[in-house]
Design a protein around this motif. Structure first.
Motif: not given
Length: 61
Positions: A32, A35, A37, A40, A43-44, A46
């Motif tokens: 984290n 960034d 990824e 999105s 990322s969410e 993770q």
């Protein structure tokens, strides 16, 4: 949260420190910090995984 009227200088906002503390806990997960990824949604996912890890570590001594 907005600043009170007539406030001068530094004022601690009530909820801001909670958000900053939570972000600090989430950033302990190496993935984290940057960034990496593409989507999105990844990322969410993770972030959700990191928050679940934080919660379980706090619940189980």
């Amino acid at each position: 949260m907005t600043r009170p009227r007539g406030a001068k200088g530094f004022i601690v906002l009530p909820r801001r420190w909670k958000v900053e503390r939570t972000i600090g806990w989430v950033m302990n997960a190496r993935r984290n910090v940057r960034d990496y990824e593409r989507l999105s949604q990844h990322s969410e996912a993770q972030l959700n995984g990191a928050l679940i890890t934080v919660m379980t570590r706090r619940l189980i001594p």
